[in-house]
Design a protein around this motif. Structure first.
Motif: not given
Length: 174
Positions: A125-128, A134-135, A166-167, A169-174
């Protein structure tokens, strides 16, 4: 192929010898666990041998596939052991406490528990993929053709998920 004799010649492998080699796999004890190989591992060995020898026949390295008449031994287990309700509640309590302290794998465990995710689905999973403040958690692809889905994140773990992204980037791994 590692468990075949190194001196084995394709053309010399008979159906009887293939059967004997498979029986050795059935009786083999794992150096790692100290137990007999699982039925699924034994079946995988036979599957690989059949496919490999089919390739060898197609290429002209062997005249016939001696593994085709070897019969599988035993029945593979179906499914994996599932947590009981009390066990899941204990795991949830520990994972929640650790996730609140910032433990990322614990948050992953909560996502698996509540959303029925596989470990690989959580790890990818990535941030996007976190949407609607968050729902919603999007699973764009996965192990099966039905893996693509949109899941509702439970309200009580939503703050933990939002804190994690929080903070970032959209393509960053969670």
């Amino acid at each position: 192929l590692a468990h075949l004799p190194q001196t084995l010649v394709f053309a010399q492998l008979t159906e009887e010898y293939a059967s004997k080699l498979y029986q050795q796999q059935v009786e083999r004890v794992s150096a790692h666990t100290g137990r007999h190989l699982s039925t699924a591992t034994q079946h995988l060995f036979l599957f690989v041998m059949r496919r490999f020898w089919s390739w060898a026949v197609d290429r002209g390295y062997a005249k016939m596939n001696p593994w085709m008449k070897v019969r599988r031994v035993g029945k593979s287990n179906v499914g994996k052991p599932q947590l009981r309700i009390d066990e899941a509640r204990k795991l949830e309590a520990v994972a929640t406490e650790r996730a609140q302290a910032g433990d990322i794998p614990a948050l992953g465990v909560l996502l698996m528990l509540y959303l029925g995710l596989r470990q690989g689905e959580v790890a990818a999973r990535i941030v996007r993929d976190i949407d609607d403040d968050g729902r919603v958690l999007w699973i764009p692809a996965g192990k099966t053709k039905n893996a693509r889905r949109r899941l509702k994140i439970p309200e009580h773990i939503r703050p933990l998920v939002l804190a994690r992204i929080q903070g970032r980037k959209p393509d960053e791994l969670i």
